[in-house]
Design a protein around this motif. Structure first.
Motif, short mmCIF file in Angstrom:
data_model
loop_
_atom_site.label_atom_id
_atom_site.label_comp_id
_atom_site.label_asym_id
_atom_site.label_seq_id
_atom_site.Cartn_x
_atom_site.Cartn_y
_atom_site.Cartn_z
N ILE A 33 -8.03 25.08 -13.35
CA ILE A 33 -7.31 24.48 -12.23
C ILE A 33 -8.28 23.54 -11.52
O ILE A 33 -9.33 23.98 -11.06
N ILE A 34 -7.93 22.28 -11.45
CA ILE A 34 -8.82 21.26 -10.89
C ILE A 34 -8.10 20.57 -9.74
O ILE A 34 -6.95 20.17 -9.87
N CYS A 35 -8.80 20.46 -8.60
CA CYS A 35 -8.27 19.76 -7.44
C CYS A 35 -9.18 18.59 -7.10
O CYS A 35 -10.40 18.72 -7.18
N ASP A 36 -8.59 17.48 -6.73
CA ASP A 36 -9.38 16.37 -6.19
C ASP A 36 -8.59 15.72 -5.07
O ASP A 36 -7.38 15.87 -4.98
N THR A 37 -9.31 15.08 -4.18
CA THR A 37 -8.65 14.38 -3.08
C THR A 37 -9.01 12.91 -3.15
O THR A 37 -10.09 12.54 -3.61
N VAL A 38 -8.10 12.10 -2.70
CA VAL A 38 -8.29 10.66 -2.69
C VAL A 38 -7.57 10.11 -1.46
O VAL A 38 -6.57 10.67 -1.00
N THR A 39 -8.12 9.05 -0.90
CA THR A 39 -7.48 8.37 0.23
C THR A 39 -7.00 7.00 -0.25
O THR A 39 -7.79 6.21 -0.76
N ILE A 40 -5.71 6.77 -0.09
CA ILE A 40 -5.11 5.50 -0.49
C ILE A 40 -4.34 4.95 0.69
O ILE A 40 -3.41 5.61 1.19
N ARG A 44 -4.29 10.61 2.86
CA ARG A 44 -5.17 11.47 2.08
C ARG A 44 -4.31 12.37 1.20
O ARG A 44 -3.42 13.07 1.69
N LEU A 45 -4.56 12.29 -0.10
CA LEU A 45 -3.76 13.01 -1.08
C LEU A 45 -4.62 14.03 -1.81
O LEU A 45 -5.80 13.80 -2.06
N MET A 46 -4.03 15.16 -2.17
CA MET A 46 -4.70 16.14 -3.01
C MET A 46 -3.94 16.24 -4.33
O MET A 46 -2.73 16.45 -4.34
N ASN A 47 -4.66 16.04 -5.43
CA ASN A 47 -4.09 16.16 -6.76
C ASN A 47 -4.56 17.47 -7.36
O ASN A 47 -5.75 17.80 -7.30
N VAL A 48 -3.65 18.23 -7.95
CA VAL A 48 -3.97 19.50 -8.59
C VAL A 48 -3.52 19.40 -10.04
O VAL A 48 -2.41 18.95 -10.33
#
Length: 143
Positions: A33-40, A44-48
């Motif tokens: 299970i991998i989570c990353d966050t990005v700001t666009i 601010r979004l979290m992708n799982v």
């Protein structure tokens, strides 16, 4: 179509990530299970992602079998130009019925494997969060 049939689904409830396994014949521990966050554009979004830990007859190790995206902060006119450093820190809490092995890296596994020395590791723009169950030693459950 893949989204509808994915074996895991994710819910973000009160700052907690809930993982729901829809398969009766596969344990969720078979996935990374991998989570990353990005700001666009100020959001601010979290992708799982859930990726296969091992090769299967139908897909190779690392194949994404489930994914979800959550909006952590909405864009507003006042914060449209805010950078990640300017935003409020957020937390992610993961609870399990059994003890979990959790590791967080600011690089991905491919960058780690390419590097011969620690100074060659390129730090990324995300945090790679691995949540595992039943990790015993270096090699697995038999070590």
């Amino acid at each position: 179509m893949q989204y509808i049939y994915q074996p895991l689904s994710f819910k973000l409830e009160n700052g907690r990530l809930r993982i729901i396994n829809h398969d009766f014949f596969t344990y969720s521990s078979e996935y990374d299970i991998i989570c990353d966050t990005v700001t666009i554009c100020g959001e601010r979004l979290m992708n799982v992602y859930a990726r296969l830990k091992e090769d299967k007859p139908w897909a190779k190790k690392g194949f994404v079998v489930a994914k979800e995206q959550f909006v952590l902060t909405l864009r507003s006119a006042a914060s449209a130009d805010a950078s990640l450093e300017d935003s409020q820190p957020s937390t992610l809490r993961v609870d399990g019925c059994q003890p979990l092995c959790i590791r967080a890296w600011d690089y991905n596994e491919e960058d780690l494997e390419k590097a011969d020395h620690p100074y060659e590791i390129k730090c990324g723009q995300f945090v790679n969060l691995n949540i595992d169950l039943n990790v015993h030693g270096v090699g697995g459950v038999d070590t």
